[in-house]
Design an enzyme around this catalytic site. Structure first.
Site, mmCIF file in Angstrom:
data_model
loop_
_atom_site.group_PDB
_atom_site.id
_atom_site.type_symbol
_atom_site.label_atom_id
_atom_site.label_comp_id
_atom_site.label_asym_id
_atom_site.label_seq_id
_atom_site.Cartn_x
_atom_site.Cartn_y
_atom_site.Cartn_z
ATOM 1 C CB SER A 258 -6.651 -7.479 23.603
ATOM 2 O OG SER A 258 -5.469 -6.780 23.892
ATOM 3 C CG ASN A 259 -2.774 -9.150 26.949
ATOM 4 O OD1 ASN A 259 -2.336 -8.105 27.405
ATOM 5 N ND2 ASN A 259 -2.233 -9.756 25.904
ATOM 6 N NE ARG A 260 -8.148 -8.517 33.556
ATOM 7 C CZ ARG A 260 -9.320 -7.904 33.622
ATOM 8 N NH1 ARG A 260 -9.374 -6.595 33.527
ATOM 9 N NH2 ARG A 260 -10.418 -8.585 33.802
ATOM 10 C CB ALA A 323 1.142 -9.016 27.481
#
Ligand code: CTP
Length: 461
Positions: A258-260, A323
């Site tokens: 995943s991402n932030r 995102a």
């Protein structure tokens, strides 16, 4: 708060740091259906602008007895006082409190309060530092005002503008407005509580002074820009689809890539579009934000699910703020991968995720507007323009992950909005702003494109 619907309220604003809350009081009263006239003391002008209060109230503000704009045939203070169903003085400074207690007409606020007919309630919310509030002179003035029939909403304990902690903070605007509603209900015979106390009113948790200032400034800014722009900024009848947050691409039953992304920008856009009258569908990856009222929330986890979700909707405006992970494991393991089976090195094959933005670009109908986001380094900001245009975007929102006041997790962002009018990119740069204000900037551009479109289609669902 039905007690306030159609009621005529005089609001007196005095010179106290708490005057920054006055625009929110005005807004809440108007939302509750009240009509409003605002008077302010000369020193209040140092804390809040009459322009903001007048725009929000929809009437010129009286700050001078001899101001031409409020005269209307002379004795205007008597006409205003006769017009009112109640007067609220918030914040009430120590000076105005003394004037009210002694019947001194040394400002328009004190003058209007003295001119009120005896049956019209006067509600006073003092705000000052603790030493001033606890001074025997102030205590005498409060006592006198109460004997004269005024309702005094006691200040709360908290952080004060001086940096000290103590009693003197004006309660939050929501508390004041609820209190006023109770007073009006009681006067019209719906309630019988002779000694209304601020404790009777459900107060919201007290915010820190800094947060409260920021919240109220932002609210007033948004409200003012909306009022100034009138109906030209509305999105009534339009369906706005927003993607937000990160995606999670499963490695096995418990692990993911995943991402932030926090989702804050997408959620701010959804709320801003809702407030402009749009039907809003928010397709959101996993975030910890509260569900916005009045928005259709579709929760997804992976890019594949996001792609399937957006395909179900017809839209007039789509904003790809999510995102989305660019890659996902080619074959996620159905159980839990065990370390002892995996050995010292682990290679995972990744494949491209569906390109949700390109999919939206292919599904775009004539007259619809597609907005894409690009997160780039500040040195390569413009490289986002072409890749978004190629995927069918009408608007590219560029933001830099390495700029101060910007990025995934914070509450502010610094954006450049690029529109493609006549085939040429036009850059619109904005100062660092709260994400909700950035959302308004973006929607202003969306509305401008929608209205310039020759064949605008309305949504059908
Ligand atoms: N996007 C999408 N689906 C994907 C990937 C991206 O909808 N699978 C959308 C994002 O919501 C955003 C835009 O595409 O609006 C970002 O474009 P992209 O160039 O893919 O973003 P980055 O991953 O930041 O690009 P790069 O790899 O060039 O840094």
């Amino acid at each position: 708060m039905e007690e306030l619907a159609g009621k005529r309220i005089l609001l007196g604003v005095c010179g106290s740091i708490a005057a920054y809350k006055a625009p929110l009081v005005v807004r809440l009263l108007r939302q509750a259906g009240a009509e409003l006239r605002v008077a302010m003391t000369p020193s209040a002008r140092h804390f809040v602008s009459p322009l903001v209060l007048g725009n929000l109230a929809g009437e010129p503000v009286a700050d001078d007895m001899f101001d031409e704009r409020v005269q209307h045939g002379g004795s205007w203070h008597i006409h205003w006082a006769q017009w009112a169903d109640a007067m609220l003085v918030a914040p009430c400074s120590a000076h105005t409190l003394a004037s009210l207690a002694h019947g001194a007409c040394d400002s328009v606020v004190a003058c209007l309060a003295l001119a009120l007919p005896p049956a019209t309630p006067l509600v006073v919310a003092p705000a000052m530092d603790t030493t001033m509030w606890e001074h025997p002179a102030t205590a005498r003035n409060v006592e006198q005002l109460r004997r004269d029939g005024a309702i005094v909403i006691e200040p709360e304990e908290g952080e004060l503008a001086s940096g000290l902690w103590g009693t003197g903070r004006m309660p939050e605007p929501e508390t004041l407005v609820r209190h006023l509603a109770l007073v009006l209900a009681e006067r019209s015979g719906h309630r019988r509580s002779p000694h209304l106390r601020v404790e009777d009113v459900t107060a919201r948790p007290t915010r820190s002074l800094g947060d409260a200032v920021e919240h109220d400034r932002l609210t007033a800014e948004i409200e003012l820009s909306t009022l100034k722009a009138g109906t030209a900024t509305r999105l009534d009848g339009k369906t706005v689809l927003v993607t937000a947050g990160p995606t999670r691409e499963a490695l096995d039953a418990v692990r993911f890539i995943s991402n932030r992304s926090s989702g804050k920008m997408g959620y701010a856009l959804a709320e801003a579009a809702r407030d402009r009258g749009a039907r809003v569908v928010l397709v959101s990856g996993p975030v910890v934000l509260p569900v916005p009222d009045g928005v259709e929330l579709v929760r997804v986890e992976s890019a594949q699910q996001m792609s399937e979700a957006v395909a179900r909707y017809r839209w007039d405006v789509a904003i790809a703020a999510a995102a989305v992970a660019d890659y996902m494991p080619a074959e996620p393991y159905s159980g839990k991968l065990k370390r002892r089976q995996l050995g010292e090195r682990l290679a995972i094959e990744l494949v491209r995720t569906p390109d949700v933005l390109a999919q939206l670009g292919s599904a775009k109908r004539p007259g619809a507007v597609l907005v894409g986001f690009a997160l780039e380094s500040s040195e390569q900001l413009d490289s986002g323009i072409e890749k978004l245009r190629q995927r069918g975007c009408d608007i590219a929102v560029l933001n830099a992950f390495d700029a101060p006041d910007s990025g995934f997790e914070g509450d502010t962002n610094t954006i450049v909005v690029v529109t493609f009018e006549g085939g040429q990119p036009h850059r619109h740069s904005y100062p660092p702003s709260p994400k909700r204000v950035c959302a308004e900037y973006i929607l202003d551009r969306v509305v401008a494109l929608l209205s310039s479109s020759r064949d605008p289609e309305t949504s059908s669902g």
